[in-house]
Write a protein that holds these residues in place. Structure first.
Motif, short mmCIF file in Angstrom:
data_model
loop_
_atom_site.label_atom_id
_atom_site.label_comp_id
_atom_site.label_asym_id
_atom_site.label_seq_id
_atom_site.Cartn_x
_atom_site.Cartn_y
_atom_site.Cartn_z
N THR A 126 1.05 -1.17 0.16
CA THR A 126 0.25 0.10 0.60
C THR A 126 1.11 1.26 0.13
O THR A 126 0.60 2.21 -0.67
CB THR A 126 -0.77 -0.08 1.80
OG1 THR A 126 -1.94 -1.56 1.21
CG2 THR A 126 -1.95 0.45 1.32
N ALA A 129 2.12 3.63 -2.75
CA ALA A 129 1.60 4.97 -3.18
C ALA A 129 1.94 6.43 -2.96
O ALA A 129 1.96 7.15 -2.90
CB ALA A 129 0.49 5.50 -2.15
N GLY A 173 -9.62 4.77 -7.56
CA GLY A 173 -8.83 4.02 -7.82
C GLY A 173 -9.27 2.13 -7.91
O GLY A 173 -8.32 1.71 -8.92
N ILE A 201 -3.24 9.02 -13.04
CA ILE A 201 -2.49 9.71 -11.94
C ILE A 201 -2.67 10.29 -10.65
O ILE A 201 -2.66 10.38 -9.37
CB ILE A 201 -1.46 7.86 -11.21
CG1 ILE A 201 -1.47 6.86 -12.42
CG2 ILE A 201 -0.30 7.84 -10.33
CD1 ILE A 201 -2.22 5.94 -11.65
N ARG A 209 -5.20 6.22 -4.86
CA ARG A 209 -3.81 6.06 -4.58
C ARG A 209 -3.27 4.94 -4.02
O ARG A 209 -2.47 4.17 -4.27
CB ARG A 209 -2.72 7.46 -4.48
CG ARG A 209 -2.70 7.98 -5.65
CD ARG A 209 -2.31 9.71 -5.63
NE ARG A 209 -2.02 10.53 -6.13
CZ ARG A 209 -1.34 11.50 -6.71
NH1 ARG A 209 -0.12 11.39 -6.07
NH2 ARG A 209 -1.59 12.90 -6.94
N PHE A 210 -3.90 4.86 -2.56
CA PHE A 210 -3.48 3.80 -1.26
C PHE A 210 -3.76 2.76 -2.32
O PHE A 210 -3.12 1.78 -1.65
CB PHE A 210 -3.87 4.40 -0.01
CG PHE A 210 -2.93 5.40 0.49
CD1 PHE A 210 -1.57 5.04 1.06
CD2 PHE A 210 -3.72 6.10 1.16
CE1 PHE A 210 -1.06 5.71 1.28
CE2 PHE A 210 -2.56 7.32 1.73
CZ PHE A 210 -1.14 6.57 1.54
N SER A 213 -2.45 1.09 -5.20
CA SER A 213 -1.07 0.41 -4.59
C SER A 213 -1.17 -0.50 -3.89
O SER A 213 -0.49 -1.50 -3.93
CB SER A 213 -0.19 1.71 -3.69
OG SER A 213 0.75 2.43 -4.89
N MET A 226 4.48 4.52 -7.03
CA MET A 226 4.11 5.71 -8.30
C MET A 226 5.17 7.34 -7.12
O MET A 226 5.31 6.74 -6.70
CB MET A 226 2.71 6.41 -7.12
CG MET A 226 0.85 5.46 -7.42
SD MET A 226 -0.20 5.46 -6.79
CE MET A 226 -1.19 4.73 -6.84
N THR A 232 1.78 14.04 -2.53
CA THR A 232 2.21 13.03 -1.59
C THR A 232 2.38 14.22 -0.92
O THR A 232 2.87 14.39 0.04
CB THR A 232 2.84 12.52 -2.49
OG1 THR A 232 2.85 11.67 -3.63
CG2 THR A 232 3.69 11.24 -1.46
#
Lengths: 422, 175
Positions: A126, A129, A173, A201, A209-210, A213, A226, A232
């Motif tokens: 995870t 991300a 996602g 993305i 995103r999490f 991943s 990512m 981020t």
């Protein structure tokens, strides 16, 4: 030839330039275990008769069978708790402090960009991300790493995945990653790392995103990374408990394969039993009149605030169909509190949902919503293997929170549009 | 080391949830886990298998959850070895770490039938099918993994390392 993001991070952690295929001993930035995996790790650690390499880089999270589901689970938790107390571990989570591990650790800023994170849990990927190399290992690996502060790894080749275009409003996602797994298969990235790129993305919120991943492992991948961008940094800067280093893949990196996806062609999806790769469009699934007994919204895949909010938007002013049980487990205490304060939980409860504690719960067939023989659920989780959520003759369908919520209203697998226009 | 046993053949993507369902993960006792090995894939496996028997499977064996309980359950049940077309990566390292022999041999898997008697020579990389008379070669483990296997698993390997008995490849990292 340049380096992939995985090769970059692992070179840093191995202290020399490494390439795909190399076997390395790499320095671990953070290590985690849970109530199921920690007891074996602790026994391994004790056998080594060593000190913990760095207590500020180890977490034990009692999130799977908690609140203790039975006497044996309670004994396992007690075993881990006694170890944490003896070693005075600063990051031991249970009771009102615990969340689903892969939601909790990023929230608390304990896993960061550029890190090598290993966890005795397969969904450790995870944290990719965040631009970290994060990978699941076994309990023995974790127990040994607790003593040595390093881990043996084979540097993976990388599959580069580029997502371009605009998402349909109901595509999340979850759908991008289900589409990818449907395309390459459950062993399509076996022994490899996945790198997710493209404007689709960049436009995803961190929660989505999490989710992506998180499910890299469902294609067999070792990690799902990512690039680090403003989103981020925005997420990490207020939370980071220590310094971190942003790394990026070289432009001329050597990829095993590059694949491009046009996102506007991707629809909300449903993964049918018994593999995450067995995907069909929700629109088509909706025509098959697949009756459901239970809906589960939660887990390290889709139990974040944004997921609950999406479900609430679909359920606002509506009711869960008769004979359907909607179970919602917010994935962490802070998610729970935010959803409480912002009225999300009120909307869900008014619609007929049961709100449970932050826990992995039914995702792996632990507790809080187990299925009987012949029962069917649609869930925002990550695996739909035989017997995953209960009886081996039960069925699990995987989907995003909007599709799950819409299905709860209709009492069968549904597309959110069907509900929103009614 | 020569292993000998009857083959029990299964398909692709045998996941760790069917190898040992989560409902039994409230313990990590090997003997207890062994009672339920492969229960959701083949409920009779436990009663029909004998010590030394060999699991033969398709691609991606051991996919899904990282639970080390899966290779532990297989090893504790008395299974001598798993032969598959490919393994999921966490299962692969878990098996190496706990010393459960696993072999990637896609051609052999194609030809082996359930019930065949197999003889496996781990050192020389050969699978002999005593029922059909065929034999197959498989690739030896990379040297680094062979070191862990020779030590008897990661715990023994690490004990030696911590004592400074051997110089492993890569840098010895200290913080």
């Amino acid at each position: 030839m340049g380096l992939t993001l995985s090769e970059k991070i692992l070179s840093e952690k191995a202290g020399r330039k490494v390439r795909a295929g190399d076997f390395i001993q790499a320095k671990v930035d953070f290590l985690l275990m849970n109530d199921i995996t920690a007891p074996i790790s602790i026994k391994v650690f004790r056998e080594l008769d060593a000190k913990i390499f760095d207590k500020s880089r180890v977490a034990i999270i009692l999130d799977h069978f908690t609140p203790n589901k039975d006497i044996k689970a309670a004994e396992q938790c007690k075993f881990s708790r006694e170890f944490a107390e003896e070693k005075k571990l600063p990051y031991f989570f249970e009771g009102g402090k615990v969340g689903v591990e892969h939601c909790l650790l990023p929230e608390l800023g304990l896993v960061l960009p550029g890190d090598l994170v290993i966890g005795a849990d397969s969904h450790t990927c995870t944290y990719g991300a965040l631009g970290a190399f994060a990978t699941g290992v076994g309990s023995t690996d974790a127990g040994v790493a607790m003593a040595t502060g390093d881990v043996w790894l084979r540097v993976p080749e990388t599959l580069k995945l580029i997502y371009e275009g605009e998402r349909d409003p109901w595509v999340m996602g979850k759908d991008l990653i289900l589409h990818t797994i449907g395309d390459i298969g459950v062993s399509g990235a076996l022994y490899m790392a996945m790198e997710f790129h493209g404007d689709a993305i960049s436009s995803l919120p961190m929660s989505d995103r999490f989710t992506m991943s998180n499910m890299a492992i469902e294609a067999g991948a070792k990690a799902g990374l990512m690039p680090v961008d403003e989103k981020t940094i925005e997420y990490v800067k207020e939370r980071a408990k220590r310094n971190y280093q942003v790394m990026e893949a070289d432009d001329n990196a050597n990829y095993r394969k590059v694949k491009k996806y046009k996102v506007e062609k991707i629809e909300p999806l449903v993964a049918f039993p018994h593999l995450p790769s067995n995907v069909k469009e929700a629109r088509n699934a909706a025509r098959m009149n697949i009756k459901i007994n239970q809906v589960f919204i939660g887990s390290c895949t889709n139990g974040r605030y944004e997921d609950l909010k999406t479900a609430a938007e679909v359920l606002q002013g509506r009711e869960v169909a008769e004979h359907v049980r909607l179970i919602v487990l917010p994935c962490s205490p802070s998610v729970y509190l935010r959803a409480l304060k912002n009225g999300v939980l009120e909307t869900l409860i008014s619609a007929g949902a049961v709100i449970g504690p932050p826990s992995c719960g039914p995702c792996l067939g632990g507790h809080l919503g187990i299925l009987a023989a012949g029962e069917r659920t649609i869930a925002t989780t990550n695996r739909n293997f035989v017997g995953r959520m209960g009886h081996p003759k039960s069925e699990v369908y995987l989907a995003n929170p909007a599709v799950a919520a819409a299905s709860a209203v209709m009492g069968r697998i549904a597309h959110p549009e069907e509900v929103m226009r009614s | 080391m020569i292993l000998r046993g009857r083959a029990w053949k299964y398909g692709d993507n045998v996941d760790t949830d069917v190898i040992i369902p989560a409902r039994y993960l409230n313990t990590s006792q090997p003997e207890e886990l062994a009672l339920h090995v492969l229960e959701d894939l083949d409920p009779e496996f436990r009663s029909k298998m004998e010590k030394g028997d060999i699991i033969v499977a398709g691609h991606n064996f051991g996919c899904g959850s990282s639970r080390e309980h899966a290779p532990i359950a297989i090893k504790a049940s008395g299974v001598g070895c798993v032969v598959a077309k490919s393994f999921a990566r966490i299962f692969y390292r878990n098996a190496i770490n706990i010393g459960l022999p696993i072999i990637e041999a896609p051609e052999a898997v194609e030809r082996i039938k359930s019930g065949d008697i197999l003889e496996i020579d781990l050192e020389n990389g050969e699978i002999r099918n005593l029922s059909s008379g065929e034999s197959f070669r498989f690739k030896a483990f990379p040297p680094f993994l062979m070191e862990i296997l020779r030590a008897g698993g990661l715990v023994e390997y690490t004990k030696r390392r911590l004592r400074g008995d051997n110089r492993e490849k890569g840098s010895r990292n200290t913080r």
